[in-house]
Design a protein around this motif. Structure first.
Motif, PDB file in Angstrom:
ATOM      1  N   PRO A   1       0.841  -1.199   0.000  1.00  0.00           N
ATOM      2  CA  PRO A   1       0.000   0.000   0.000  1.00  0.00           C
ATOM      3  C   PRO A   1       0.877   1.250   0.000  1.00  0.00           C
ATOM      4  O   PRO A   1       2.059   1.191   0.337  1.00  0.00           O
ATOM      5  N   MET A   2       0.280   2.378  -0.354  1.00  0.00           N
ATOM      6  CA  MET A   2       1.009   3.641  -0.420  1.00  0.00           C
ATOM      7  C   MET A   2       0.231   4.706   0.358  1.00  0.00           C
ATOM      8  O   MET A   2      -0.999   4.742   0.301  1.00  0.00           O
ATOM      9  N   ILE A   3       0.967   5.577   1.080  1.00  0.00           N
ATOM     10  CA  ILE A   3       0.369   6.714   1.780  1.00  0.00           C
ATOM     11  C   ILE A   3       1.110   7.962   1.319  1.00  0.00           C
ATOM     12  O   ILE A   3       2.312   8.108   1.559  1.00  0.00           O
ATOM     13  N   ALA A   4       0.401   8.859   0.640  1.00  0.00           N
ATOM     14  CA  ALA A   4       1.012  10.093   0.135  1.00  0.00           C
ATOM     15  C   ALA A   4       1.265  11.064   1.277  1.00  0.00           C
ATOM     16  O   ALA A   4       0.753  10.902   2.395  1.00  0.00           O
ATOM     17  N   ARG A   5       2.051  12.104   1.019  1.00  0.00           N
ATOM     18  CA  ARG A   5       2.370  13.105   2.049  1.00  0.00           C
ATOM     19  C   ARG A   5       1.136  13.810   2.582  1.00  0.00           C
ATOM     20  O   ARG A   5       1.120  14.257   3.728  1.00  0.00           O
ATOM     21  N   ASP A   6       0.085  13.920   1.748  1.00  0.00           N
ATOM     22  CA  ASP A   6      -1.146  14.558   2.219  1.00  0.00           C
ATOM     23  C   ASP A   6      -2.041  13.601   3.000  1.00  0.00           C
ATOM     24  O   ASP A   6      -3.122  13.975   3.447  1.00  0.00           O
ATOM     25  N   GLY A   7      -1.614  12.343   3.160  1.00  0.00           N
ATOM     26  CA  GLY A   7      -2.368  11.363   3.934  1.00  0.00           C
ATOM     27  C   GLY A   7      -3.264  10.471   3.112  1.00  0.00           C
ATOM     28  O   GLY A   7      -3.812   9.495   3.628  1.00  0.00           O
ATOM     29  N   SER A   8      -3.430  10.779   1.831  1.00  0.00           N
ATOM     30  CA  SER A   8      -4.289   9.931   0.995  1.00  0.00           C
ATOM     31  C   SER A   8      -3.583   8.596   0.743  1.00  0.00           C
ATOM     32  O   SER A   8      -2.375   8.531   0.566  1.00  0.00           O
ATOM     33  N   ALA A   9      -4.372   7.533   0.764  1.00  0.00           N
ATOM     34  CA  ALA A   9      -3.828   6.184   0.605  1.00  0.00           C
ATOM     35  C   ALA A   9      -4.282   5.594  -0.727  1.00  0.00           C
ATOM     36  O   ALA A   9      -5.374   5.871  -1.209  1.00  0.00           O
ATOM     37  N   SER A  10      -3.416   4.771  -1.303  1.00  0.00           N
ATOM     38  CA  SER A  10      -3.755   4.083  -2.545  1.00  0.00           C
ATOM     39  C   SER A  10      -3.237   2.649  -2.472  1.00  0.00           C
ATOM     40  O   SER A  10      -2.382   2.322  -1.647  1.00  0.00           O
ATOM     41  N   ASN A  11      -3.783   1.806  -3.355  1.00  0.00           N
ATOM     42  CA  ASN A  11      -3.357   0.411  -3.449  1.00  0.00           C
ATOM     43  C   ASN A  11      -3.565  -0.320  -2.111  1.00  0.00           C
ATOM     44  O   ASN A  11      -2.732  -1.119  -1.701  1.00  0.00           O
ATOM     45  N   VAL A  12      -4.688   0.010  -1.432  1.00  0.00           N
ATOM     46  CA  VAL A  12      -4.988  -0.585  -0.126  1.00  0.00           C
ATOM     47  C   VAL A  12      -6.143  -1.566  -0.291  1.00  0.00           C
ATOM     48  O   VAL A  12      -7.185  -1.214  -0.821  1.00  0.00           O
ATOM     49  N   ASN A  13      -5.964  -2.818   0.171  1.00  0.00           N
ATOM     50  CA  ASN A  13      -7.060  -3.778   0.050  1.00  0.00           C
ATOM     51  C   ASN A  13      -7.625  -4.253   1.382  1.00  0.00           C
ATOM     52  O   ASN A  13      -8.604  -4.989   1.418  1.00  0.00           O
ATOM     53  N   TYR A  14      -7.047  -3.840   2.510  1.00  0.00           N
ATOM     54  CA  TYR A  14      -7.608  -4.219   3.805  1.00  0.00           C
ATOM     55  C   TYR A  14      -8.105  -3.003   4.577  1.00  0.00           C
ATOM     56  O   TYR A  14      -9.161  -3.014   5.166  1.00  0.00           O
ATOM     57  N   GLY A  15      -7.345  -1.917   4.610  1.00  0.00           N
ATOM     58  CA  GLY A  15      -7.776  -0.712   5.306  1.00  0.00           C
ATOM     59  C   GLY A  15      -6.629   0.020   5.978  1.00  0.00           C
ATOM     60  O   GLY A  15      -5.507  -0.472   6.046  1.00  0.00           O
ATOM     61  N   CYS A  16      -6.942   1.228   6.440  1.00  0.00           N
ATOM     62  CA  CYS A  16      -5.960   2.076   7.127  1.00  0.00           C
ATOM     63  C   CYS A  16      -6.512   2.468   8.491  1.00  0.00           C
ATOM     64  O   CYS A  16      -7.716   2.576   8.671  1.00  0.00           O
ATOM     65  N   ARG A  17      -5.623   2.694   9.437  1.00  0.00           N
ATOM     66  CA  ARG A  17      -5.986   3.130  10.796  1.00  0.00           C
ATOM     67  C   ARG A  17      -5.044   4.246  11.219  1.00  0.00           C
ATOM     68  O   ARG A  17      -3.867   4.229  10.869  1.00  0.00           O
ATOM     69  N   ASP A  18      -5.594   5.183  11.996  1.00  0.00           N
ATOM     70  CA  ASP A  18      -4.785   6.268  12.564  1.00  0.00           C
ATOM     71  C   ASP A  18      -4.634   6.063  14.060  1.00  0.00           C
ATOM     72  O   ASP A  18      -5.574   5.641  14.742  1.00  0.00           O
ATOM     73  N   SER A  19      -3.451   6.397  14.584  1.00  0.00           N
ATOM     74  CA  SER A  19      -3.228   6.361  16.031  1.00  0.00           C
ATOM     75  C   SER A  19      -3.958   7.522  16.681  1.00  0.00           C
ATOM     76  O   SER A  19      -4.444   8.433  16.007  1.00  0.00           O
ATOM     77  N   ALA A  20      -4.009   7.535  18.002  1.00  0.00           N
ATOM     78  CA  ALA A  20      -4.489   8.709  18.728  1.00  0.00           C
ATOM     79  C   ALA A  20      -3.504   9.843  18.474  1.00  0.00           C
ATOM     80  O   ALA A  20      -2.309   9.605  18.290  1.00  0.00           O
ATOM     81  N   PRO A  21      -3.990  11.098  18.423  1.00  0.00           N
ATOM     82  CA  PRO A  21      -3.066  12.219  18.195  1.00  0.00           C
ATOM     83  C   PRO A  21      -2.053  12.344  19.323  1.00  0.00           C
ATOM     84  O   PRO A  21      -2.376  12.161  20.489  1.00  0.00           O
TER      85      PRO A  21
END
Length: 191
Positions: A62-82
């Protein structure tokens, strides 16, 4: 759980994640790892999150661009607590405290009381804060994020008085400073 982590040239990290199949006592680790991407993203309020994107074993990274957009993802993305940057130095006295000027030749301040405005450092609040006038300690008042201490010089005899402030932040940094004020006895009017 994660292995083979390495940085890419644009600040993203990639690696491999251990996957399991089954449930309960039938849960078993798969021999093939799933591709995973990581990136630290700044938030508008000055904090940061870690975004992690997962893919199934046997698929592309998978890929995560500098702006946070993700591509080539087939399971999902998660963010930590700030989280925020860990402070590396003490804030300055001037950026933390606002006191009236005490310029030479200024009118006497015997008839004045005035507030000291206190700004807590971003991501490193004050855990101890004391405002002194001589040996007298002044009380702080908090209204939301605003903190003030009112200094009362009214009625004091003609002299020089120093307001001292000592504060300690949660990270252990000490902020201290002072300002000196001159009082005088008001002139009497002739009758």
């Amino acid at each position: 759980m994660w292995s083979g982590l390495r940085a890419t040239t644009d600040g993203m990290y990639i690696g491999w994640h251990l996957w399991y199949r089954g449930a309960g006592s039938n849960c078993q680790a798969l021999s093939e790892l799933g591709p995973t991407a990581f990136r630290v993203l700044a938030q508008g309020n000055g904090s940061f999150v870690l975004r992690v994107c997962f893919n199934h074993p046997g698929t592309k990274m998978p890929m995560i661009a500098r702006d946070g957009s993700a591509s080539n993802v087939n399971y999902g993305c998660r963010d930590s607590a700030p989280v925020a940057d860990v402070p590396t130095s003490a804030p300055s006295f001037a950026e933390s405290f606002t006191l009236p000027a005490a310029t030479v030749g200024a009118p006497c301040v015997s008839l004045r009381d005035f507030p000291i405005h206190i700004r807590e450092p971003k991501h490193d609040p004050f855990v101890r804060l004391t405002v002194f006038l001589g040996h007298r300690v002044f009380k702080m008042v908090r209204h939301g994020e605003n903190i003030t201490a009112t200094i009362d010089l009214r009625g004091l005899p003609k002299s020089t008085y120093t307001v001292r402030i000592v504060a300690r932040t949660a990270a252990g940094f000490i902020v201290r400073g002072s300002r000196t004020y001159h009082t005088c006895v008001p002139k009497r009017h002739r009758s």
